[in-house]
Design a protein around this motif. Structure first.
Motif, mmCIF file in Angstrom:
data_model
loop_
_atom_site.group_PDB
_atom_site.id
_atom_site.type_symbol
_atom_site.label_atom_id
_atom_site.label_comp_id
_atom_site.label_asym_id
_atom_site.label_seq_id
_atom_site.Cartn_x
_atom_site.Cartn_y
_atom_site.Cartn_z
ATOM 1 N N GLU A 154 -37.994 -41.139 84.385
ATOM 2 C CA GLU A 154 -36.866 -40.372 83.851
ATOM 3 C C GLU A 154 -35.933 -41.263 83.022
ATOM 4 O O GLU A 154 -35.468 -40.873 81.959
ATOM 5 C CB GLU A 154 -36.035 -39.771 84.998
ATOM 6 N N ILE A 214 -34.053 -29.307 75.732
ATOM 7 C CA ILE A 214 -34.736 -29.903 76.891
ATOM 8 C C ILE A 214 -36.019 -30.583 76.410
ATOM 9 O O ILE A 214 -36.519 -31.502 77.048
ATOM 10 C CB ILE A 214 -35.058 -28.826 77.962
ATOM 11 N N HIS A 223 -31.259 -34.361 70.800
ATOM 12 C CA HIS A 223 -31.013 -33.834 72.138
ATOM 13 C C HIS A 223 -29.547 -33.960 72.515
ATOM 14 O O HIS A 223 -28.906 -33.012 72.967
ATOM 15 C CB HIS A 223 -31.889 -34.554 73.172
ATOM 16 N N ARG A 263 -27.028 -30.905 73.360
ATOM 17 C CA ARG A 263 -26.620 -30.773 74.759
ATOM 18 C C ARG A 263 -25.098 -30.768 74.890
ATOM 19 O O ARG A 263 -24.528 -30.040 75.702
ATOM 20 C CB ARG A 263 -27.208 -31.924 75.580
ATOM 21 N N GLY A 279 -33.688 -21.567 82.186
ATOM 22 C CA GLY A 279 -33.002 -22.576 82.993
ATOM 23 C C GLY A 279 -32.149 -21.937 84.069
ATOM 24 O O GLY A 279 -32.114 -22.387 85.205
ATOM 25 N N THR A 301 -34.889 -20.629 88.347
ATOM 26 C CA THR A 301 -34.481 -21.670 89.271
ATOM 27 C C THR A 301 -33.545 -21.139 90.341
ATOM 28 O O THR A 301 -33.780 -21.290 91.538
ATOM 29 C CB THR A 301 -33.768 -22.777 88.492
ATOM 30 N N ARG A 311 -43.798 -35.480 80.518
ATOM 31 C CA ARG A 311 -43.419 -36.401 79.453
ATOM 32 C C ARG A 311 -44.692 -36.843 78.730
ATOM 33 O O ARG A 311 -45.782 -36.762 79.292
ATOM 34 C CB ARG A 311 -42.713 -37.642 80.019
ATOM 35 N N TYR A 349 -41.517 -33.507 90.950
ATOM 36 C CA TYR A 349 -40.298 -33.471 91.768
ATOM 37 C C TYR A 349 -40.613 -32.942 93.162
ATOM 38 O O TYR A 349 -40.055 -33.387 94.164
ATOM 39 C CB TYR A 349 -39.266 -32.538 91.138
ATOM 40 N N SER A 372 -34.602 -32.340 92.447
ATOM 41 C CA SER A 372 -34.776 -30.990 91.897
ATOM 42 C C SER A 372 -34.098 -30.766 90.552
ATOM 43 O O SER A 372 -34.512 -29.890 89.793
ATOM 44 C CB SER A 372 -34.262 -29.943 92.893
ATOM 45 N N PHE A 373 -33.041 -31.518 90.258
ATOM 46 C CA PHE A 373 -32.362 -31.362 88.970
ATOM 47 C C PHE A 373 -32.815 -32.404 87.953
ATOM 48 O O PHE A 373 -32.264 -32.483 86.852
ATOM 49 C CB PHE A 373 -30.844 -31.470 89.141
ATOM 50 N N PHE A 397 -33.369 -36.403 86.592
ATOM 51 C CA PHE A 397 -32.391 -37.482 86.404
ATOM 52 C C PHE A 397 -32.447 -37.952 84.964
ATOM 53 O O PHE A 397 -33.372 -37.607 84.233
ATOM 54 C CB PHE A 397 -32.698 -38.658 87.348
ATOM 55 N N ILE A 408 -31.136 -38.549 80.954
ATOM 56 C CA ILE A 408 -30.407 -37.800 79.924
ATOM 57 C C ILE A 408 -30.708 -36.304 79.939
ATOM 58 O O ILE A 408 -29.943 -35.515 79.417
ATOM 59 C CB ILE A 408 -30.661 -38.363 78.498
ATOM 60 N N HIS A 409 -31.815 -35.900 80.560
ATOM 61 C CA HIS A 409 -32.144 -34.472 80.623
ATOM 62 C C HIS A 409 -31.718 -33.820 81.933
ATOM 63 O O HIS A 409 -32.022 -32.640 82.156
ATOM 64 C CB HIS A 409 -33.645 -34.263 80.416
ATOM 65 N N CYS A 425 -30.337 -31.718 84.732
ATOM 66 C CA CYS A 425 -29.920 -30.327 84.568
ATOM 67 C C CYS A 425 -28.430 -30.181 84.250
ATOM 68 O O CYS A 425 -27.584 -30.659 84.995
ATOM 69 C CB CYS A 425 -30.228 -29.550 85.838
ATOM 70 N N VAL A 426 -28.100 -29.493 83.167
ATOM 71 C CA VAL A 426 -26.692 -29.227 82.860
ATOM 72 C C VAL A 426 -26.124 -28.145 83.764
ATOM 73 O O VAL A 426 -24.919 -28.078 83.954
ATOM 74 C CB VAL A 426 -26.426 -28.705 81.421
#
Ligand code: HEM
Ligand code: FES
Lengths: 106, 418
Positions: free
Chosen positions: B71, B101, B108, B112, B257, B261, B309, B332, B360-361, B363, B365-366, B368-369
């Motif tokens: 990540e 994303i 990005h 974001r 998103g 979820t 990735r 994850y 779960s979210f 890690f 720069i991506h 989860c917002v």
């Protein structure tokens, strides 16, 4: 042992001794200082250990590296004194350091 | 040999040749047997190469700390849709759907930053009252003493309402949002699929874009912009000149998103408490434990099983050399069950000391917002269930989704005591 001051959003100052070589984030976790979440455990990957370095200490603490700058750019209410506390290593030179905690970690 | 005897996956996972393990098989998730395969991978091949699968060869990263290291290394491991994006099935060429994303720096970051403020703690505080009253209405209108599907009547309903609120989308048409999200993630090999081809998917996306273009134009022509997501995209420096395909991509991103979820965490939470009555008793006695119960629900569910990735350069991970151009999945769902990172990882424990240490979210720069928004919805849902002291009985184990990406539920029949 260097003393680090964690000033909460409401102004409460918690001063704790943190061994050299630990990070400012770890100092908070080890001493149960609230206000630093550190979800990623210090990998510079979550930005939930955000602090504002007191203006008087800014130069001594130094600037964030590239990865930290990226992560900081997504932090709510970021300022030019913002740092991720897991990326600040405690040394003798930082004895007395004051960091201010944001209202919440995101 | 009886061909209809159920497969013992715990045994099979241990006995089959390591190189034949394919954890991207959606059936493993539909049948809820994935854990056996990851138990073996984490132990014997934490960075594992599957050389042949319907979605091509791919690497699996299954240990918590290796996942974090991938990540963080976004320079070597790209999320970009140019290379296939964030799911193992490649969507390139005409099917490429640009969304942040699935973008790398610097684009990005620019995009974001536009979306981020809507889910800032300050903005969420403004939404909280509205979310709560909508959850209250929904709970109060549920049938009592009678079987119904929790997925449809609660989880889908509430997440649909939430999305309509975020987008300021016509409230009575909110099920469209759910439909578009389901179409976006439906697996074409799923016997229960909603659509039959990529062309059909594109057609539905066209409808979605049409509706959102209309909202876009309304915002452009409005005298004053509101605090909703589309208004933010319309006024944002980095997003106001997006082409329609990019706009569609970002809309779909926010819909998916915020939809699957949260929906699946809501269903999962009822199932987990049902299976762990001691944990529910603990929560009922001390509702303050919701603070840590909510992140535990999200860890235990892991609503998105992985993110993909693509390697931009030969890079070593956990002692294995990932070659330029190879694709890899950060599982994850497996890292969240890694005993080296999380104590008693297979147990659902609502008062963990550091409940937010989970994958779960994601890690980096991506990350989860929408993480705090997802948590907020779950927290309010359970606060209101507890306030009503609703006794929710699960009548049969839930039916699960056929997907290795979206880890969730199709149906869960429940009955609430009268
Ligand atoms: C329990 C609920 C949720 C879970 C488990 C979840 C999970 C994730 C994951 C795993 C990622 C990718 C992280 C990575 O690649 O490192 C992500 C990204 C994202 N999520 Fe969530 N999510 C949730 C709720 C939401 C909500 C409610 C929204 C809507 C506002 C949302 C919007 C997004 C967006 C826009 C991204 C892309 C971020 C980026 O690429 O910078 N999510 N989420
Ligand atoms: S602890 Fe996660 S970035 Fe510092």
């Amino acid at each position: 042992m260097p003393k680090i001051h964690y000033v909460a959003h409401d102004g409460t100052d918690r001063a704790v001794d943190v061994p050299e070589g630990e990070t400012v984030m770890r100092g908070a976790i080890l001493n149960s200082v609230p206000g630093i979440d550190a979800d990623c455990g210090g990998e510079c990957a979550c930005a939930t250990c955000h602090v504002y370095v007191d203006a008087a200490w800014k130069d001594k603490v130094g600037a964030p590296n590239e990865q930290e700058t990226s992560m900081l750019s997504f932090v709510d209410s970021v300022q030019d004194t913002s740092r991720l506390s897991c990326q600040i290593t405690v040394t003798g030179a930082l004895d007395g350091l004051v960091v201010h905690l944001p209202e919440s970690q995101h | 040999m009886n061909e209809h005897a159920p497969i013992d996956h715990a045994k099979l996972a241990e006995s089959m040749p390591l190189e034949d393990i394919n954890v991207s098989d959606p059936k493993l998730y539909q049948q809820d047997v994935w854990m056996h395969y990851f138990d073996r991978l984490r132990r014997e091949a934490p960075v594992h190469y599957c050389k042949d699968s319907p979605i091509g060869p791919f690497w699996s990263i299954s240990k918590y700390k290796d996942i974090v290291s991938v990540e963080v290394n976004h320079k070597a491991f790209s999320s970009s849709s140019t290379f296939g994006g964030i799911t193992l099935r490649d969507r390139t060429g005409d099917l490429e759907l640009p969304m942040f994303i699935a973008m790398d720096q610097p684009k990005h970051d620019e995009q974001r930053k536009i979306v981020q403020p809507i889910v800032s703690p300050a903005n969420l505080a403004k939404f909280e009252g509205l979310i709560r009253s909508r959850i209250q209405n929904t709970l109060d209108s549920l049938p009592r003493g009678e079987a119904f599907d929790w997925v449809d009547k609660v989880s889908i309903e509430l997440t649909g309402q939430m999305l309509a609120t975020l987008f300021d989308f016509p409230f009575e048409q909110r099920r469209k949002l759910t439909y578009w999200s389901d179409v976006a993630t439906t697996d074409l090999n799923n016997p229960d699929r909603l659509i039959n081809s990529e062309e059909e998917r594109e057609q539905v996306f066209g409808e979605c874009l049409g509706a959102f273009m209309q909202l876009w134009n309304q915002r452009v022509n409005a005298k004053e912009l509101g605090g909703d997501l589309i208004s933010m995209l319309v006024s944002g420096e980095a997003t106001r000149n997006m082409n329609p395909r990019e706009y569609l991509g970002n809309v779909i991103l926010l819909i998916v998103g915020g939809n699957d979820t949260t929906r699946n965490s809501m269903t999962g939470s009822v199932w987990f408490f049902n299976q762990n009555p001691d944990q529910y008793a603990k929560l009922r006695a001390n509702p303050a434990l919701l603070e840590s119960a909510v992140p535990e629900i999200i860890r235990y569910q892991t609503p998105l099983a992985y993110m993909r990735r693509t390697a931009l350069a030969d890079t070593e991970v956990g002692g294995k050399m990932i070659k330029k151009g190879d694709k890899l999945a950060m599982w994850y769902i497996s890292g969240n069950r890694d005993g080296d990172a999380i104590e008693n990882p297979d147990q659902f424990i609502i008062d963990r000391e550091r409940p937010r240490q989970h994958l779960s979210f994601g890690f980096g720069i991506h990350r989860c917002v929408g993480n705090r928004l997802g948590e907020l919805q779950l927290k309010i849902l359970w606060e209101e269930i507890l306030k009503r002291d609703m006794k929710i009985e699960v009548l049969a184990p839930p039916k699960r989704v056929y997907s290795s990406f979206v880890h969730g539920y199709q149906e869960m029949m429940v009955k609430i005591a009268p």
